[in-house]
Design a protein around this motif. Structure first.
Motif, PDB file in Angstrom:
ATOM      1  N   LEU A 197      84.494  -1.237  51.278  1.00  0.00           N
ATOM      2  CA  LEU A 197      83.810  -1.432  50.007  1.00  0.00           C
ATOM      3  C   LEU A 197      84.686  -0.981  48.853  1.00  0.00           C
ATOM      4  CD1 LEU A 197      81.293  -1.953  48.245  1.00  0.00           C
ATOM      5  CD2 LEU A 197      80.540   0.378  48.806  1.00  0.00           C
ATOM      6  N   TYR A 198      85.333   0.189  49.011  1.00  0.00           N
ATOM      7  CA  TYR A 198      86.232   0.669  47.964  1.00  0.00           C
ATOM      8  C   TYR A 198      87.297  -0.375  47.662  1.00  0.00           C
ATOM      9  CZ  TYR A 198      84.520   5.464  48.950  1.00  0.00           C
ATOM     10  OH  TYR A 198      83.765   6.586  49.123  1.00  0.00           O
ATOM     11  N   GLN A 200      87.474  -3.580  48.277  1.00  0.00           N
ATOM     12  CA  GLN A 200      86.995  -4.834  47.694  1.00  0.00           C
ATOM     13  C   GLN A 200      86.649  -4.662  46.226  1.00  0.00           C
ATOM     14  OE1 GLN A 200      83.465  -6.431  49.477  1.00  0.00           O
ATOM     15  NE2 GLN A 200      83.560  -8.356  48.337  1.00  0.00           N
ATOM     16  N   LEU A 201      85.969  -3.576  45.893  1.00  0.00           N
ATOM     17  CA  LEU A 201      85.569  -3.338  44.517  1.00  0.00           C
ATOM     18  C   LEU A 201      86.788  -3.082  43.637  1.00  0.00           C
ATOM     19  CD1 LEU A 201      83.403  -2.934  42.383  1.00  0.00           C
ATOM     20  CD2 LEU A 201      83.154  -0.569  43.146  1.00  0.00           C
ATOM     21  N   GLU A 202      87.723  -2.279  44.129  1.00  0.00           N
ATOM     22  CA  GLU A 202      88.907  -1.970  43.325  1.00  0.00           C
ATOM     23  C   GLU A 202      89.758  -3.207  43.088  1.00  0.00           C
ATOM     24  OE1 GLU A 202      90.632   1.205  45.579  1.00  0.00           O
ATOM     25  OE2 GLU A 202      88.888   2.504  45.217  1.00  0.00           O
ATOM     26  N   ARG A 242      78.720  -5.339  48.943  1.00  0.00           N
ATOM     27  CA  ARG A 242      79.856  -6.250  49.064  1.00  0.00           C
ATOM     28  C   ARG A 242      79.444  -7.672  48.734  1.00  0.00           C
ATOM     29  NH1 ARG A 242      84.287  -4.642  53.497  1.00  0.00           N
ATOM     30  NH2 ARG A 242      85.338  -6.109  52.111  1.00  0.00           N
ATOM     31  N   ILE A 245      79.572  -7.881  44.959  1.00  0.00           N
ATOM     32  CA  ILE A 245      80.942  -7.990  44.476  1.00  0.00           C
ATOM     33  C   ILE A 245      81.500  -9.385  44.733  1.00  0.00           C
ATOM     34  CG2 ILE A 245      83.288  -7.090  44.709  1.00  0.00           C
ATOM     35  CD1 ILE A 245      81.931  -4.414  45.599  1.00  0.00           C
TER      36      ILE A 245
END
Length: 276
Positions: A197-198, A200-202, A242, A245
């Motif tokens: 998740l980190y 993908q978001l970043e 996710r 995002i």
């Protein structure tokens, strides 16, 4: 009606609810609904103003048909309570007399004990405008009163019945903290899922130049991860995040979902045309 399930056990027990000279059919119907909510089923009316049966009561009962259909009508209060062994009178006013005054909790416990012992029990509720007379209260064994705002103590009759019905239900519960259903069990996420998740978001934020100026990017990432790691996500929650995002990646405010092909599909189509 939401919350109604005809396939589950219908509770029909407990003290008789007696309404003395009720005026509005709607109030009688709401009383029946309150009773049904908490397992009470026997309703008695003393000289209802608009007669009985009452179409407005039926409509306001919201499917509490078993209460409405079983309602009995009496000309006098003495007749209505003649077969009962123990009766409470509800009142918000201090009365002259020597009858014990109980709280709803104590009254419900007393009713439960007497009902379990096989006694006929009941609760009296007065008129919408001025409640029970002193003579009517005198026919009861004890008084029950509610802890309300002393400057605004008047309760709607259906509210009063609801409160006593609720206390009746509670008096039969082994665990007062128990609830009829629980939240769905979910599997805690793994660290791998959280790191995914980190990442993908970043990446989504980086592609939009969110981390600006570049020198502050490491600190901004630390702050973002600190926010997301303050609680333990479940697998389902990670999936939701996710999905959000991914949607932001594929659609813009200018071209929301459904207005045109997603960005990644459009890019793929453009790549195919350039190859041609």
């Amino acid at each position: 009606m939401a919350g109604t399930n005809s396939e589950r056990l219908l509770l029909t027990e407990g003290p008789v609810i007696i309404l003395v000279e009720p005026q509005m059919g709607e109030n009688i119907g709401m009383v029946a609904r309150a009773m049904a909510n908490f397992g009470l089923s026997e309703l008695r009316l003393v000289n209802p103003r608009d007669g009985w049966p009452n179409e407005k009561a039926q409509a306001a009962a919201s499917k509490a048909d078993h209460v409405i259909e079983g309602t009995k009508v009496f000309e006098t209060l003495e007749e209505a309570i003649s077969d009962l062994n123990f009766v409470y009178a509800t009142t918000a006013r201090e009365r002259d007399g020597f009858k014990p005054v109980r709280s709803p909790v104590v009254a419900a416990q007393t009713l439960r004990a007497r009902f379990t012992a096989g006694e006929g029990t009941g609760i009296l509720f007065g008129r919408e405008r001025w409640g029970l007379s002193n003579e009517e209260v005198a026919l009861a064994d004890e008084i029950v009163t509610f802890p309300v705002n002393p400057a605004f103590a008047s309760l709607n009759i259906a509210q009063a019945v609801l409160l006593m019905s609720y206390e009746w239900m509670k008096s039969g519960m082994e665990d007062l903290g128990s609830v009829p259903f629980q939240a769905m069990e979910q599997t805690p996420s793994t660290k791998e899922q959280l790191h995914g998740l980190y990442d993908q978001l970043e990446e989504a934020l980086d592609s939009r130049n969110y981390f600006h100026p570049p020198a502050k990017k490491p600190k901004m990432i630390d702050n973002l991860r600190a926010v997301l790691s303050r609680r333990a996500f479940t697998e389902q929650e990670i999936s939701v995040m996710r999905g959000v995002i991914s949607s932001l990646d594929r659609f813009s405010r200018q071209y929301p979902r459904g207005s045109r092909a997603p960005a990644d599909v459009k890019e793929h189509q453009e790549d195919d045309s350039s190859d041609a």
